[in-house]
Design a protein around this motif. Structure first.
Motif, PDB file in Angstrom:
ATOM      1  N   PHE A 156       0.841  -1.194   0.000  1.00  0.00           N
ATOM      2  CA  PHE A 156       0.000   0.000   0.000  1.00  0.00           C
ATOM      3  C   PHE A 156       0.876   1.245   0.000  1.00  0.00           C
ATOM      4  O   PHE A 156       1.975   1.257   0.571  1.00  0.00           O
ATOM      5  CB  PHE A 156      -0.909  -0.001   1.229  1.00  0.00           C
ATOM      6  N   PRO A 157       0.416   2.326  -0.636  1.00  0.00           N
ATOM      7  CA  PRO A 157       1.207   3.561  -0.673  1.00  0.00           C
ATOM      8  C   PRO A 157       1.537   4.048   0.736  1.00  0.00           C
ATOM      9  O   PRO A 157       0.708   3.967   1.651  1.00  0.00           O
ATOM     10  CB  PRO A 157       0.291   4.546  -1.398  1.00  0.00           C
ATOM     11  N   PHE A 158       2.757   4.561   0.889  1.00  0.00           N
ATOM     12  CA  PHE A 158       3.211   5.070   2.177  1.00  0.00           C
ATOM     13  C   PHE A 158       4.265   6.126   1.913  1.00  0.00           C
ATOM     14  O   PHE A 158       5.236   5.874   1.207  1.00  0.00           O
ATOM     15  CB  PHE A 158       3.803   3.945   3.027  1.00  0.00           C
ATOM     16  N   GLU A 159       4.068   7.322   2.458  1.00  0.00           N
ATOM     17  CA  GLU A 159       5.043   8.402   2.313  1.00  0.00           C
ATOM     18  C   GLU A 159       5.076   9.194   3.620  1.00  0.00           C
ATOM     19  O   GLU A 159       4.079   9.783   4.032  1.00  0.00           O
ATOM     20  CB  GLU A 159       4.678   9.326   1.146  1.00  0.00           C
ATOM     21  N   ALA A 160       6.223   9.156   4.271  1.00  0.00           N
ATOM     22  CA  ALA A 160       6.365   9.799   5.574  1.00  0.00           C
ATOM     23  C   ALA A 160       5.961  11.261   5.505  1.00  0.00           C
ATOM     24  O   ALA A 160       6.423  12.007   4.631  1.00  0.00           O
ATOM     25  CB  ALA A 160       7.808   9.673   6.066  1.00  0.00           C
ATOM     26  N   GLY A 161       5.067  11.665   6.438  1.00  0.00           N
ATOM     27  CA  GLY A 161       4.630  13.051   6.522  1.00  0.00           C
ATOM     28  C   GLY A 161       3.506  13.413   5.582  1.00  0.00           C
ATOM     29  O   GLY A 161       2.848  14.438   5.761  1.00  0.00           O
ATOM     30  N   THR A 162       3.276  12.616   4.575  1.00  0.00           N
ATOM     31  CA  THR A 162       2.217  12.883   3.603  1.00  0.00           C
ATOM     32  C   THR A 162       1.104  11.839   3.676  1.00  0.00           C
ATOM     33  O   THR A 162      -0.081  12.170   3.725  1.00  0.00           O
ATOM     34  CB  THR A 162       2.797  12.915   2.177  1.00  0.00           C
ATOM     35  N   LEU A 163       1.492  10.597   3.679  1.00  0.00           N
ATOM     36  CA  LEU A 163       0.548   9.488   3.816  1.00  0.00           C
ATOM     37  C   LEU A 163       1.228   8.414   4.652  1.00  0.00           C
ATOM     38  O   LEU A 163       1.906   7.534   4.131  1.00  0.00           O
ATOM     39  CB  LEU A 163       0.157   8.933   2.436  1.00  0.00           C
ATOM     40  N   SER A 171      -2.285   5.799   5.943  1.00  0.00           N
ATOM     41  CA  SER A 171      -1.968   4.818   4.904  1.00  0.00           C
ATOM     42  C   SER A 171      -2.614   3.480   5.250  1.00  0.00           C
ATOM     43  O   SER A 171      -2.641   3.061   6.419  1.00  0.00           O
ATOM     44  CB  SER A 171      -0.450   4.628   4.800  1.00  0.00           C
ATOM     45  N   LEU A 172      -3.115   2.792   4.237  1.00  0.00           N
ATOM     46  CA  LEU A 172      -3.702   1.465   4.457  1.00  0.00           C
ATOM     47  C   LEU A 172      -2.649   0.421   4.821  1.00  0.00           C
ATOM     48  O   LEU A 172      -2.993  -0.702   5.189  1.00  0.00           O
ATOM     49  CB  LEU A 172      -4.464   1.016   3.214  1.00  0.00           C
ATOM     50  N   ARG A 173      -1.384   0.803   4.748  1.00  0.00           N
ATOM     51  CA  ARG A 173      -0.332  -0.104   5.184  1.00  0.00           C
ATOM     52  C   ARG A 173      -0.325  -0.244   6.704  1.00  0.00           C
ATOM     53  O   ARG A 173       0.178  -1.219   7.250  1.00  0.00           O
ATOM     54  CB  ARG A 173       1.033   0.403   4.705  1.00  0.00           C
ATOM     55  N   CYS A 174      -0.907   0.735   7.396  1.00  0.00           N
ATOM     56  CA  CYS A 174      -0.788   0.832   8.849  1.00  0.00           C
ATOM     57  C   CYS A 174      -1.791  -0.072   9.585  1.00  0.00           C
ATOM     58  O   CYS A 174      -2.923  -0.249   9.148  1.00  0.00           O
ATOM     59  CB  CYS A 174      -1.011   2.264   9.296  1.00  0.00           C
ATOM     60  N   PHE A 175      -1.348  -0.623  10.691  1.00  0.00           N
ATOM     61  CA  PHE A 175      -2.246  -1.273  11.647  1.00  0.00           C
ATOM     62  C   PHE A 175      -1.618  -1.192  13.031  1.00  0.00           C
ATOM     63  O   PHE A 175      -0.408  -1.114  13.187  1.00  0.00           O
ATOM     64  CB  PHE A 175      -2.564  -2.729  11.259  1.00  0.00           C
ATOM     65  N   ASP A 176      -2.483  -1.187  14.056  1.00  0.00           N
ATOM     66  CA  ASP A 176      -2.016  -1.074  15.432  1.00  0.00           C
ATOM     67  C   ASP A 176      -1.283  -2.332  15.871  1.00  0.00           C
ATOM     68  O   ASP A 176      -1.460  -3.418  15.289  1.00  0.00           O
ATOM     69  CB  ASP A 176      -3.204  -0.822  16.370  1.00  0.00           C
ATOM     70  N   ALA A 177      -0.492  -2.179  16.940  1.00  0.00           N
ATOM     71  CA  ALA A 177       0.236  -3.318  17.489  1.00  0.00           C
ATOM     72  C   ALA A 177      -0.737  -4.409  17.926  1.00  0.00           C
ATOM     73  O   ALA A 177      -1.783  -4.137  18.508  1.00  0.00           O
ATOM     74  CB  ALA A 177       1.104  -2.870  18.663  1.00  0.00           C
ATOM     75  N   VAL A 178      -0.381  -5.651  17.631  1.00  0.00           N
ATOM     76  CA  VAL A 178      -1.210  -6.786  18.031  1.00  0.00           C
ATOM     77  C   VAL A 178      -0.295  -7.921  18.477  1.00  0.00           C
ATOM     78  O   VAL A 178       0.778  -8.127  17.902  1.00  0.00           O
ATOM     79  CB  VAL A 178      -2.119  -7.244  16.868  1.00  0.00           C
ATOM     80  N   THR A 179      -0.706  -8.619  19.513  1.00  0.00           N
ATOM     81  CA  THR A 179       0.028  -9.785  19.990  1.00  0.00           C
ATOM     82  C   THR A 179      -0.628 -11.038  19.428  1.00  0.00           C
ATOM     83  O   THR A 179      -1.838 -11.244  19.595  1.00  0.00           O
ATOM     84  CB  THR A 179       0.032  -9.849  21.529  1.00  0.00           C
ATOM     85  N   ARG A 203      -6.608  -2.856   8.505  1.00  0.00           N
ATOM     86  CA  ARG A 203      -5.817  -1.776   7.906  1.00  0.00           C
ATOM     87  C   ARG A 203      -6.612  -0.468   7.858  1.00  0.00           C
ATOM     88  O   ARG A 203      -7.794  -0.461   7.516  1.00  0.00           O
ATOM     89  CB  ARG A 203      -5.384  -2.164   6.494  1.00  0.00           C
ATOM     90  N   GLY A 204      -5.917   0.602   8.189  1.00  0.00           N
ATOM     91  CA  GLY A 204      -6.537   1.908   8.106  1.00  0.00           C
ATOM     92  C   GLY A 204      -7.693   2.095   9.060  1.00  0.00           C
ATOM     93  O   GLY A 204      -8.547   2.950   8.836  1.00  0.00           O
ATOM     94  N   ALA A 205      -7.737   1.286  10.123  1.00  0.00           N
ATOM     95  CA  ALA A 205      -8.834   1.368  11.094  1.00  0.00           C
ATOM     96  C   ALA A 205      -8.249   1.715  12.453  1.00  0.00           C
ATOM     97  O   ALA A 205      -7.872   0.827  13.217  1.00  0.00           O
ATOM     98  CB  ALA A 205      -9.593   0.046  11.165  1.00  0.00           C
ATOM     99  N   PRO A 206      -8.119   2.999  12.769  1.00  0.00           N
ATOM    100  CA  PRO A 206      -7.543   3.408  14.059  1.00  0.00           C
ATOM    101  C   PRO A 206      -8.311   2.813  15.232  1.00  0.00           C
ATOM    102  O   PRO A 206      -9.548   2.764  15.227  1.00  0.00           O
ATOM    103  CB  PRO A 206      -7.669   4.935  14.028  1.00  0.00           C
ATOM    104  N   ASP A 207      -7.547   2.325  16.207  1.00  0.00           N
ATOM    105  CA  ASP A 207      -8.140   1.781  17.439  1.00  0.00           C
ATOM    106  C   ASP A 207      -9.061   0.593  17.187  1.00  0.00           C
ATOM    107  O   ASP A 207      -9.986   0.328  17.972  1.00  0.00           O
ATOM    108  CB  ASP A 207      -8.910   2.868  18.197  1.00  0.00           C
ATOM    109  N   ALA A 208      -8.815  -0.132  16.098  1.00  0.00           N
ATOM    110  CA  ALA A 208      -9.609  -1.337  15.839  1.00  0.00           C
ATOM    111  C   ALA A 208      -9.319  -2.369  16.922  1.00  0.00           C
ATOM    112  O   ALA A 208      -8.183  -2.492  17.386  1.00  0.00           O
ATOM    113  CB  ALA A 208      -9.265  -1.903  14.466  1.00  0.00           C
ATOM    114  N   ASP A 209     -10.352  -3.110  17.359  1.00  0.00           N
ATOM    115  CA  ASP A 209     -10.088  -4.127  18.382  1.00  0.00           C
ATOM    116  C   ASP A 209      -9.579  -5.402  17.716  1.00  0.00           C
ATOM    117  O   ASP A 209      -9.550  -5.526  16.492  1.00  0.00           O
ATOM    118  CB  ASP A 209     -11.333  -4.400  19.238  1.00  0.00           C
ATOM    119  N   ASP A 210      -9.182  -6.357  18.563  1.00  0.00           N
ATOM    120  CA  ASP A 210      -8.531  -7.561  18.051  1.00  0.00           C
ATOM    121  C   ASP A 210      -9.453  -8.459  17.248  1.00  0.00           C
ATOM    122  O   ASP A 210      -8.992  -9.408  16.606  1.00  0.00           O
ATOM    123  CB  ASP A 210      -7.928  -8.363  19.211  1.00  0.00           C
ATOM    124  N   SER A 211     -10.760  -8.180  17.263  1.00  0.00           N
ATOM    125  CA  SER A 211     -11.690  -9.038  16.529  1.00  0.00           C
ATOM    126  C   SER A 211     -11.538  -8.892  15.016  1.00  0.00           C
ATOM    127  O   SER A 211     -12.062  -9.708  14.250  1.00  0.00           O
ATOM    128  CB  SER A 211     -13.135  -8.725  16.930  1.00  0.00           C
TER     129      SER A 211
END
Length: 238
Positions: A156-163, A171-179, A203-211
């Motif tokens: 997925f596209p990723f550019e520091a400071g822009t996306l 960026s849709l590349r991002c996801f929160d830490a998960v164990t 992806r791209g879902a801030p504060d998504a739970d582990d489900s």
């Protein structure tokens, strides 16, 4: 002068007649092949583009079913596994009886698919490991160490400071830490931007739970992909 008549040859024991028959040889060959497919190695057809460019749709693979006897899948391994219902890959209606029967034969003998829906993905992390994306350069980390994913066909596209993971939208590349849960593996496709994998719903879902996560479980791992069998031009070990 009389001569003794030649002694009649003793009849062959029934077990020798059975073992020497063509039908016995044919059945034995199928049994041996079934045992090999069930416990040693199994061919697999790549159904989609989710692992490009490492694997192409239509590639025939050999899956080593003994690879994880006494060991566990590791980061970077390509595995085949039976996807459970959390992957949303199971039919909502029951299979026709003949398909169900064929699948049962395949599961018992080793000929045919291992389960209702079998997938191939790359292992990113195993039980207890913490996975997150992304670093400032857009890399996935496992236990805080960035992965060097030279095998990726797309991302997925990723550019520091822009996306990136701090922008709106992220960026849709991002996801929160998960164990990763016990007995489970986080698996992703090499064609990351076109792969329905463990992270697809997170992806791209801030504060998504582990489900939102989907896991390949240890009990459902069929084996490790060892080589490409077909087409000939792509033959080689992985």
């Amino acid at each position: 002068m009389t001569t003794d008549a030649p002694a009649a040859s003793a009849p062959r024991p029934i077990w020798r007649r059975i073992v020497g028959s063509t039908w016995f040889h044919l059945i034995a060959a199928f049994v041996v092949a079934g045992l090999l497919l069930t416990f040693v190695a199994k061919p697999y057809l790549v159904p989609s583009a989710s692992m490009e460019s490492t694997l192409q749709p239509g590639d025939r693979l050999m899956v080593n079913r003994l690879a994880y006897v006494g060991s566990e899948p590791a980061t970077g391994d390509i595995i085949v596994f039976d996807a459970d219902e959390t992957w949303g890959t199971h039919a909502t209606e029951s299979e026709p009886w003949w398909k169900a029967a064929a699948r049962w034969v395949g599961e018992v003998t080793g000929f045919g698919p291992s389960g209702p829906h079998t997938l191939v993905k790359r292992v990113i992390a195993g039980p207890g490991q913490v996975v997150e994306c992304c670093t400032a350069s857009g890399a996935i980390t496992v236990d805080g160490v960035a992965l060097d994913e030279t095998y990726l066909g797309s991302d997925f596209p990723f550019e520091a400071g822009t996306l990136d993971c701090t922008t709106e939208p992220a960026s849709l590349r991002c996801f929160d830490a998960v164990t990763v849960p016990p007995g489970s593996y986080l698996v992703l496709g090499d064609n990351r931007a076109n792969s329905s994998d463990s992270a697809a719903h997170c992806r791209g879902a801030p504060d998504a739970d582990d489900s939102c996560w989907r896991w390949a479980t240890r009990d459902d791992v069929v084996g490790k992909v060892s080589l490409i069998l077909w087409p000939i031009g792509r033959w080689g070990a992985l």
